[in-house]
Design a protein around this motif. Structure first.
Motif, PDB file in Angstrom:
ATOM      1  N   GLU A 232       0.845  -1.185   0.000  1.00 38.66           N
ATOM      2  CA  GLU A 232       0.000   0.000   0.000  1.00 38.66           C
ATOM      3  C   GLU A 232       0.887   1.244   0.000  1.00 38.66           C
ATOM      4  O   GLU A 232       1.607   1.510   0.962  1.00 38.66           O
ATOM      5  CB  GLU A 232      -0.880  -0.020   1.251  1.00 38.66           C
ATOM      6  CG  GLU A 232      -1.922   1.050   1.284  1.00 38.66           C
ATOM      7  CD  GLU A 232      -2.804   0.899   2.503  1.00 38.66           C
ATOM      8  OE1 GLU A 232      -2.286   1.077   3.633  1.00 38.66           O
ATOM      9  OE2 GLU A 232      -3.991   0.587   2.331  1.00 38.66           O
TER      10      GLU A 232
ATOM     11  N   PRO B 263      -0.122   4.808  -1.107  1.00 43.80           N
ATOM     12  CA  PRO B 263      -0.913   5.936  -1.607  1.00 43.80           C
ATOM     13  C   PRO B 263      -0.096   7.222  -1.618  1.00 43.80           C
ATOM     14  O   PRO B 263       0.692   7.486  -0.719  1.00 43.80           O
ATOM     15  CB  PRO B 263      -2.065   6.030  -0.605  1.00 43.80           C
ATOM     16  CG  PRO B 263      -1.518   5.433   0.648  1.00 43.80           C
ATOM     17  CD  PRO B 263      -0.570   4.355   0.200  1.00 43.80           C
ATOM     18  N   GLY B 264      -0.242   7.992  -2.676  1.00 48.28           N
ATOM     19  CA  GLY B 264       0.454   9.270  -2.784  1.00 48.28           C
ATOM     20  C   GLY B 264       1.867   9.172  -3.323  1.00 48.28           C
ATOM     21  O   GLY B 264       2.503  10.196  -3.549  1.00 48.28           O
TER      22      GLY B 264
ATOM     23  N   ASN C 108      -3.083   2.717  -8.896  1.00 55.95           N
ATOM     24  CA  ASN C 108      -3.918   3.334  -7.852  1.00 55.95           C
ATOM     25  C   ASN C 108      -3.320   3.220  -6.449  1.00 55.95           C
ATOM     26  O   ASN C 108      -4.007   2.902  -5.485  1.00 55.95           O
ATOM     27  CB  ASN C 108      -5.324   2.735  -7.860  1.00 55.95           C
ATOM     28  CG  ASN C 108      -6.114   3.141  -9.082  1.00 55.95           C
ATOM     29  OD1 ASN C 108      -5.962   4.255  -9.595  1.00 55.95           O
ATOM     30  ND2 ASN C 108      -6.947   2.249  -9.573  1.00 55.95           N
ATOM     31  N   GLY C 109      -2.022   3.454  -6.333  1.00 47.84           N
ATOM     32  CA  GLY C 109      -1.374   3.453  -5.023  1.00 47.84           C
ATOM     33  C   GLY C 109      -1.049   2.081  -4.466  1.00 47.84           C
ATOM     34  O   GLY C 109      -0.620   1.961  -3.320  1.00 47.84           O
TER      35      GLY C 109
END
Length: 137
Positions: A45, A47-48, A111-112
């Motif tokens: 994971e 994200p960003g 998508n991250g």
């Protein structure tokens, strides 16, 4: 750094032991590991993070994923009252076995989520080759 030992039974080894987990105090890298008949699937994971700031490396049987996020939007005016978005580097490393090669591993980022597929391979015992030197006399 507790990691379930469900993978150890298959290879009777420390496959997928989490040996290096260096999230900063604000950032982390969560990983889901799924087992299938012929491979393992690791979902990191992130994200960003941008794809170009993510690295996956295989060395001496260890798969290491690291990611860096810098402050792209530095403000010249104003002071932060609170800053909760993580900036810096995170890394995780897992032992996948020395029989795994770079060509065996597939990775994609969407998508991250960084998804890495690691095939199951039988552990190969190292065979010591002996080479004798001819002695004249």
């Amino acid at each position: 750094m507790f990691m379930p030992r469900i993978f150890n039974d298959y290879f009777n080894d420390t496959l997928f032991d989490d040996v290096f987990n260096t999230p900063s105090t604000n950032g982390n890298m969560n990983v889901d590991i799924q087992e299938f008949e012929n491979h393992y699937l690791l979902d990191f994971e992130l994200p960003g993070f941008k794809k170009e700031n993510i690295k996956a490396e295989l060395r001496d049987g260890y798969l290491t994923v690291s990611a860096t996020r810098n402050d792209d939007n530095e403000q010249s005016e104003g002071n932060y009252i609170r800053r909760e978005r993580f900036m810096g580097q995170v890394a995780r490393s897992f032992y996948v076995g020395e029989q795994i090669t770079q060509e065996d591993i597939k990775a994609r980022f969407d998508n991250g989520i960084l998804t890495i597929e690691v095939p199951k391979k039988e552990k190969v015992e190292k065979v010591e080759d002996k080479h004798y030197i001819s002695i004249e006399g």
